[in-house]
Enzyme design. Structure first.
Site, PDB file in Angstrom:
ATOM      1  N   HIS A  46       0.897  -1.343   0.015  1.00 56.32           N
ATOM      2  CA  HIS A  46      -0.005  -0.022   0.068  1.00 56.32           C
ATOM      3  C   HIS A  46       0.875   1.197   0.096  1.00 56.32           C
ATOM      4  O   HIS A  46       1.211   1.859   0.787  1.00 56.32           O
ATOM      5  CB  HIS A  46      -0.978   0.014   0.988  1.00 56.32           C
ATOM      6  CG  HIS A  46      -2.024   0.998   1.258  1.00 56.32           C
ATOM      7  ND1 HIS A  46      -3.164   0.663   1.678  1.00 56.32           N
ATOM      8  CD2 HIS A  46      -2.083   2.212   0.629  1.00 56.32           C
ATOM      9  CE1 HIS A  46      -4.037   1.781   1.703  1.00 56.32           C
ATOM     10  NE2 HIS A  46      -3.237   2.612   0.995  1.00 56.32           N
ATOM     11  N   HIS A  48       1.349   5.179  -1.946  1.00 51.67           N
ATOM     12  CA  HIS A  48       1.142   6.187  -2.777  1.00 51.67           C
ATOM     13  C   HIS A  48       2.136   7.122  -3.349  1.00 51.67           C
ATOM     14  O   HIS A  48       2.875   7.636  -2.771  1.00 51.67           O
ATOM     15  CB  HIS A  48       0.120   7.340  -2.218  1.00 51.67           C
ATOM     16  CG  HIS A  48      -1.235   6.662  -1.652  1.00 51.67           C
ATOM     17  ND1 HIS A  48      -2.574   6.607  -2.356  1.00 51.67           N
ATOM     18  CD2 HIS A  48      -1.539   6.014  -0.392  1.00 51.67           C
ATOM     19  CE1 HIS A  48      -3.335   5.929  -1.581  1.00 51.67           C
ATOM     20  NE2 HIS A  48      -2.775   5.717  -0.373  1.00 51.67           N
ATOM     21  N   HIS A 164     -10.499   0.010   0.847  1.00 47.84           N
ATOM     22  CA  HIS A 164     -10.417   0.813   1.869  1.00 47.84           C
ATOM     23  C   HIS A 164     -11.878   1.119   2.515  1.00 47.84           C
ATOM     24  O   HIS A 164     -12.774   1.756   1.880  1.00 47.84           O
ATOM     25  CB  HIS A 164      -9.922   2.219   1.093  1.00 47.84           C
ATOM     26  CG  HIS A 164     -10.238   3.548   1.847  1.00 47.84           C
ATOM     27  ND1 HIS A 164      -9.035   4.405   2.010  1.00 47.84           N
ATOM     28  CD2 HIS A 164     -11.513   4.065   2.449  1.00 47.84           C
ATOM     29  CE1 HIS A 164      -9.596   5.456   2.851  1.00 47.84           C
ATOM     30  NE2 HIS A 164     -11.056   5.436   2.935  1.00 47.84           N
ATOM     31  N   HIS A 200      -5.637  -1.103   5.586  1.00 49.66           N
ATOM     32  CA  HIS A 200      -5.416  -0.139   6.880  1.00 49.66           C
ATOM     33  C   HIS A 200      -6.605  -0.306   7.959  1.00 49.66           C
ATOM     34  O   HIS A 200      -7.366   0.514   8.109  1.00 49.66           O
ATOM     35  CB  HIS A 200      -5.224   1.102   6.710  1.00 49.66           C
ATOM     36  CG  HIS A 200      -6.053   1.856   5.640  1.00 49.66           C
ATOM     37  ND1 HIS A 200      -7.499   1.817   5.821  1.00 49.66           N
ATOM     38  CD2 HIS A 200      -5.884   2.533   4.436  1.00 49.66           C
ATOM     39  CE1 HIS A 200      -8.173   2.653   4.492  1.00 49.66           C
ATOM     40  NE2 HIS A 200      -7.232   2.921   3.766  1.00 49.66           N
ATOM     41  N   ASP A 273       0.742   2.428   3.841  1.00 51.64           N
ATOM     42  CA  ASP A 273       0.000   3.725   3.342  1.00 51.64           C
ATOM     43  C   ASP A 273       0.571   4.706   3.473  1.00 51.64           C
ATOM     44  O   ASP A 273       0.322   5.908   3.663  1.00 51.64           O
ATOM     45  CB  ASP A 273      -1.300   3.739   4.235  1.00 51.64           C
ATOM     46  CG  ASP A 273      -2.536   4.343   3.621  1.00 51.64           C
ATOM     47  OD1 ASP A 273      -2.153   4.862   2.382  1.00 51.64           O
ATOM     48  OD2 ASP A 273      -3.494   4.843   4.098  1.00 51.64           O
TER      49      ASP A 273
END
Ligand SMILES: [Zn+2]
Ligand SMILES: [Zn+2]
Length: 384
Positions: A46, A48, A164, A200, A273
Site C-alpha cells: 500500500h 501512494h 479502503h 489499513h 499507506d
C-alpha cells in the site's frame, strides 16, 4: 558478496549466525554481518506514489528510492493519481515507466472509473496490462451491489480487490470503518471465488469482524499500518496536522488489539499507506491533507513492536507477496536491529516530509538493500 556471521530471517524466525552468498554485482566482495540480520526484501502492499499528477508530493523515482531506503524491494502503488489509473493503457504506461526504478513497483488498477464507485473498470484488461489487484483506495463510494459485481469480475481474472473500508456518510468515525467492513464482507459472501483484502484496518471491532469472517471460511485478508500499530489519537495533540491520517489514529486499546491480531494471524500484513505531501498541504488541521510519509520509518516502527521475528517475516515478507501472487526471489536487505537513529524528515529520500515522528529516536535500521542482484541503497557497510 559474502556476508559473514549474519543471522537469516525466515519463516521460523532468526537462524544462528552463518556465512551466506548474496548476489550483488556492485557490492563489496565480503562484509562482516555480525549483529546484523539478512532478510528477504520487504514488500509493501500500500503505497501512494502521486505519479502522475502530483510531482510536488512524490514521483515514481523518489518513491522508489524511498522504498529502497526503507528496506522494501517490492511495493504496490495505488490508483488515486491524476489521471486515476482506471484504464489499461494508463496502467501499462506506469508498468513500463517503473521498469527503470531501483526496486520493483507493481500497480493496482482502479475498481471503478475515477474512483466514483459507479461504473466498474475492465478487470480483464487491467490484469492483462499488469495490475496485481483492483482498488479504489482513498475512496469507498460504491454500494454493496457494485462491490459484489467488482469482486466477481476481479475473481474471474484471478485478481483480489483491496478495499479502503469507510462508509463515507459517517466521516472518519469508528462506525464508518465498521460499516464499511460489514458491507464489504456482505458483498464477499455473495461473490463466490472472490478474494477481499481489507486495507489499513484501525479498530478492535474490525479485528473481531475479520476473525468471524475467517471462521466462516471467507477468503479475506487484512493489513494494518505501522502508525496504527504504534501511535494513538493523543499524537494529534503533539504533532497536529502531521498526525492527520485516514483512518484516524485510534486508542491504546485498538493498538493492542491490532498487534495481537497480527501475532495470531487474523491480520496478515503490515502495509505502510505511504502518503507523502508537500509542507503546504499539512499546515492547519482543518485544511490539512491526510496521510503520513511512511516508507522510511516503517521498519524501525515494526522492530520496535518487539514482535516475534516469524511474525515479522509473515507480515512484511511473505504475506504481502502471497496476496499479489509474486515470489520472494533473491532480493535482500541487511538490517541492524540495534541501531538507534533520530527521525529527520529532511533526510528522507521521499519528497514527503510529513511524519509525526520528527525528532523521535527509533531502533532498527536498514543498512543495505539489494534488488535484482544490485545494491540499490547503502554501501557504507564496513568492507572486511
Ligand atoms: Zn485508504
Ligand atoms: Zn492509501
Amino acid at each position: 558478496m559474502q556476508v559473514r556471521t549474519v543471522r537469516l530471517l525466515g519463516p521460523d524466525g532468526l537462524s544462528a549466525p552463518q556465512e551466506v552468498h548474496v548476489p550483488a554485482a556492485n557490492g563489496p566482495d565480503s562484509i562482516d554481518g555480525s549483529g546484523l540480520i539478512l532478510s528477504p526484501g520487504w514488500a509493501d502492499l500500500h503505497t501512494h506514489l502521486r505519479d502522475p499528477g502530483f510531482p510536488e508530493k512524490e514521483t515514481l523515482e523518489t518513491g522508489a528510492r524511498s522504498a529502497a531506503a526503507g528496506g522494501f524491494t517490492q511495493i504496490v502503488a495505488m490508483a488515486n493519481t491524476n489521471p486515476v489509473t482506471d484504464r489499461a493503457e494508463l496502467l501499462k504506461k506506469q508498468v513500463e515507466r517503473s521498469r527503470r526504478a531501483p526496486i520493483r513497483i507493481a500497480f493496482v488498477g482502479a475498481l471503478t472509473f475515477d474512483l466514483q464507485g459507479e461504473r466498474l473498470t475492465d478487470a480483464r484488461a487491467m490484469k492483462a496490462a499488469g495490475a496485481v489487484a483492483l482498488s479504489d483506495d482513498g475512496r469507498h463510494a460504491m454500494n454493496e451491489e457494485t462491490l459484489r459485481d467488482g469482486l466477481s469480475r476481479a475473481a474471474a481474472t484471478g485478481l483480489s480487490v483491496f478495499v479502503h473500508a469507510q462508509d463515507e456518510r459517517l466521516g472518519h468515525t469508528r462506525e464508518a470503518e465498521i460499516n464499511g467492513i460489514a458491507m464489504a464482507i456482505a458483498a464477499l459472501e455473495r461473490a463466490p471465488g472472490a478474494h477481499l483484502h481489507l486495507q489499513h484496518v484501525s479498530t478492535r471491532e474490525a479485528v473481531d469482524m475479520i476473525a468471524d469472517a475467517r471462521r466462516r471460511e471467507l477468503s479475506i485478508t487484512a493489513e494494518v499500518t505501522p502508525h496504527h500499530l504504534t501511535l494513538t489519537e493523543e499524537e494529534v495533540q503533539v504533532a497536529g496536522p502531521l498526525a492527520k491520517v485516514n483512518p484516524p489514529l485510534r486508542t491504546r486499546a485498538d493498538c493492542v488489539a491490532l498487534r495481537q491480531a497480527l501475532i495470531n494471524g487474523i491480520i496478515d500484513v503490515i502495509a505502510t499507506d505511504h502518503a507523502p505531501h508537500e509542507a503546504a498541504a499539512k499546515r492547519d488541521w482543518q485544511n490539512a491533507a491526510m496521510g503520513i510519509c511512511g516508507l522510511e520509518t516503517a521498519l524501525a516502527l515494526v522492530i520496535g513492536l518487539g514482535l516475534p521475528w516469524s511474525v515479522i517475516y509473515r507480515a512484511c515478507v511473505l504475506g504481502p507477496r502471497a496476496i499479489i501472487g509474486t515470489t520472494i526471489g533473491d532480493d535482500a536487505i541487511l538490517i541492524d536491529p540495534e541501531q538507534q537513529w533520530t527521525v529527520d524528515p529532511a533526510a528522507f529520500h521521499s519528497l514527503g516530509r510529513n511524519t509525526p515522528l520528527r525528532g523521535r529516536t527509533l531502533t532498527g535500521a536498514v543498512r543495505m538493500t539489494i534488488c535484482r542482484g544490485r545494491v540499490v541503497h547503502g554501501s557504507e557497510v564496513a568492507v572486511a
